[in-house]
Design an enzyme around this catalytic site. Structure first.
Site, PDB file in Angstrom:
ATOM      1  N   GLY A  16      -6.208   3.778   8.188  1.00  0.00           N
ATOM      2  CA  GLY A  16      -6.864   3.183   9.347  1.00  0.00           C
ATOM      3  C   GLY A  16      -8.055   2.298   9.055  1.00  0.00           C
ATOM      4  O   GLY A  16      -8.944   2.165   9.889  1.00  0.00           O
ATOM      5  N   ARG A  70      16.130   9.966  16.988  1.00  0.00           N
ATOM      6  CA  ARG A  70      15.258   8.792  16.923  1.00  0.00           C
ATOM      7  C   ARG A  70      15.069   8.198  18.321  1.00  0.00           C
ATOM      8  O   ARG A  70      13.995   7.721  18.673  1.00  0.00           O
ATOM      9  CB  ARG A  70      15.876   7.760  15.981  1.00  0.00           C
ATOM     10  CG  ARG A  70      14.930   6.689  15.521  1.00  0.00           C
ATOM     11  CD  ARG A  70      13.893   7.256  14.569  1.00  0.00           C
ATOM     12  NE  ARG A  70      12.863   6.292  14.266  1.00  0.00           N
ATOM     13  CZ  ARG A  70      11.847   6.502  13.434  1.00  0.00           C
ATOM     14  NH1 ARG A  70      11.718   7.663  12.828  1.00  0.00           N
ATOM     15  NH2 ARG A  70      10.962   5.577  13.205  1.00  0.00           N
ATOM     16  N   HIS A 114       0.110  -8.046   8.261  1.00  0.00           N
ATOM     17  CA  HIS A 114       0.948  -7.883   7.075  1.00  0.00           C
ATOM     18  C   HIS A 114       0.156  -8.337   5.847  1.00  0.00           C
ATOM     19  O   HIS A 114      -0.453  -9.409   5.874  1.00  0.00           O
ATOM     20  CB  HIS A 114       2.231  -8.720   7.222  1.00  0.00           C
ATOM     21  CG  HIS A 114       3.171  -8.518   6.080  1.00  0.00           C
ATOM     22  ND1 HIS A 114       3.932  -7.385   5.942  1.00  0.00           N
ATOM     23  CD2 HIS A 114       3.424  -9.289   4.990  1.00  0.00           C
ATOM     24  CE1 HIS A 114       4.630  -7.464   4.816  1.00  0.00           C
ATOM     25  NE2 HIS A 114       4.338  -8.612   4.224  1.00  0.00           N
ATOM     26  N   ALA A 184      -9.362 -10.531   3.546  1.00  0.00           N
ATOM     27  CA  ALA A 184      -8.482 -11.140   4.550  1.00  0.00           C
ATOM     28  C   ALA A 184      -8.227 -10.223   5.749  1.00  0.00           C
ATOM     29  O   ALA A 184      -8.647 -10.519   6.863  1.00  0.00           O
ATOM     30  CB  ALA A 184      -7.159 -11.563   3.903  1.00  0.00           C
ATOM     31  N   GLU A 185      -7.584  -9.082   5.524  1.00  0.00           N
ATOM     32  CA  GLU A 185      -7.129  -8.263   6.662  1.00  0.00           C
ATOM     33  C   GLU A 185      -8.249  -7.886   7.621  1.00  0.00           C
ATOM     34  O   GLU A 185      -8.125  -8.068   8.837  1.00  0.00           O
ATOM     35  CB  GLU A 185      -6.459  -6.982   6.154  1.00  0.00           C
ATOM     36  CG  GLU A 185      -5.203  -7.240   5.362  1.00  0.00           C
ATOM     37  CD  GLU A 185      -4.511  -5.947   4.952  1.00  0.00           C
ATOM     38  OE1 GLU A 185      -4.417  -5.032   5.770  1.00  0.00           O
ATOM     39  OE2 GLU A 185      -4.058  -5.868   3.801  1.00  0.00           O
TER      40      GLU A 185
HETATM   41  C1  GRF Z   1      -2.622  -2.645   5.338  1.00  0.00           C
HETATM   42  O1  GRF Z   1      -2.467  -3.230   4.085  1.00  0.00           O
HETATM   43  C2  GRF Z   1      -1.816  -3.429   6.367  1.00  0.00           C
HETATM   44  O2  GRF Z   1      -1.773  -4.789   6.104  1.00  0.00           O
HETATM   45  C3  GRF Z   1      -0.448  -2.834   6.204  1.00  0.00           C
HETATM   46  O3  GRF Z   1      -0.692  -1.458   5.951  1.00  0.00           O
HETATM   47  C4  GRF Z   1      -1.976  -1.274   5.403  1.00  0.00           C
HETATM   48  C5  GRF Z   1      -2.713  -0.332   6.303  1.00  0.00           C
HETATM   49  O4  GRF Z   1      -3.971   0.033   5.883  1.00  0.00           O
HETATM   50  N1  GRF Z   1       0.375  -3.147   7.328  1.00  0.00           N
HETATM   51  P1  GRF Z   1      -4.959   0.792   6.854  1.00  0.00           P
HETATM   52  O5  GRF Z   1      -4.235   2.022   7.404  1.00  0.00           O
HETATM   53  O6  GRF Z   1      -5.394  -0.126   7.955  1.00  0.00           O
HETATM   54  O7  GRF Z   1      -6.099   1.211   5.974  1.00  0.00           O
END
Ligand code: GRF
Length: 214
Positions: A16, A70, A114, A184-185
């Site tokens: 998270g 599911r 992503h 980035a993220e």
């Molecule tokens: C991140 O690298 C995100 O891009 C991918 O999964 C990872 C999650 O990390 N989809 P977190 O749980 O937000 O730390």
């Protein structure tokens, strides 16, 4: 009267840190017009749920393990999502395949982060460390992250934001993963939510995203 904030439901599976980036940007005032109103995890042990609790955000676990099929799980997940009345659903490290019913119920209202520059290293099998292993194996000099709308094709929806990150000599998948998160993220996910909250994200007639000026 002040404008109602965008209600954001965040779907998570693990640590998270992307959820935390959103929480922090809301707390420091740099992400205005949005409020995280619920966090839903498919995994009861996800640290993301602890982060939600610490931030006083209602957290829920809907796990496939608690359902016979599911289909039943998908229905329960969709019910819970509906209950949270989201304007926007953010997949922040959400490892489950989003059911088509949910995608149909929230067109262009679900976004995903992503950890690569889509269309590179995306689609089936590209999740978690595997993305970074593949990038290093290919020898790319830059990788990065992408925020995109979720459509029925895996990692195929319209791209909202991307940010490139350098790959350095000696990188391991773990080191590259961390750099991509930090550089980035954690930046482009809150930025994308902010743009959406401000009504600045539209799609053109070809289904591509257009960022409207302020
Ligand atoms: C991140 O690298 C995100 O891009 C991918 O999964 C990872 C999650 O990390 N989809 P977190 O749980 O937000 O730390």
């Amino acid at each position: 009267m002040s404008k109602a904030k965008l209600r954001v439901t965040v779907l998570v599976s693990g640590g998270g840190t992307n959820l935390q980036a959103l929480i922090d940007r809301i707390a420091d005032g740099s992400l205005q017009n949005a409020a995280i109103t619920a966090v839903i995890s498919n995994n009861a042990d996800a640290y993301a749920l602890t982060r939600a609790e610490k931030a006083h955000i209602p957290g829920f676990c809907i796990s496939p393990k608690d359902f016979g099929t599911r289909q039943e799980f998908n229905e329960a997940l969709l019910r819970k999502v509906h209950e949270t009345r989201p304007d926007l659903i953010v997949l922040a490290g959400c490892l489950i395949r989003i059911p088509d019913e949910m995608i149909g119920a929230y067109p262009n209202r679900i976004i995903n982060i992503h950890p690569a520059l889509i269309p590179s290293f995306s689609g089936k099998g590209f999740y978690g460390l595997r993305v970074h292993e593949a990038a290093l194996q290919r020898g790319v000099r830059v990788s990065g992250a992408t925020v995109h709308f979720v459509s029925s094709g895996l990692d195929e929806g319209p791209i909202i934001l991307q940010k490139a990150v350098q790959v350095l000599e000696g990188d391991t998948p773990e080191i590259l993963q961390r750099r991509i998160m930090e550089q980035a993220e954690w930046q482009i996910l809150p930025e994308a939510v902010s743009l959406i909250a401000d009504g600045r994200v539209a799609c053109d007639e070809n289904g591509r995203v257009v960022i409207l000026p302020e």
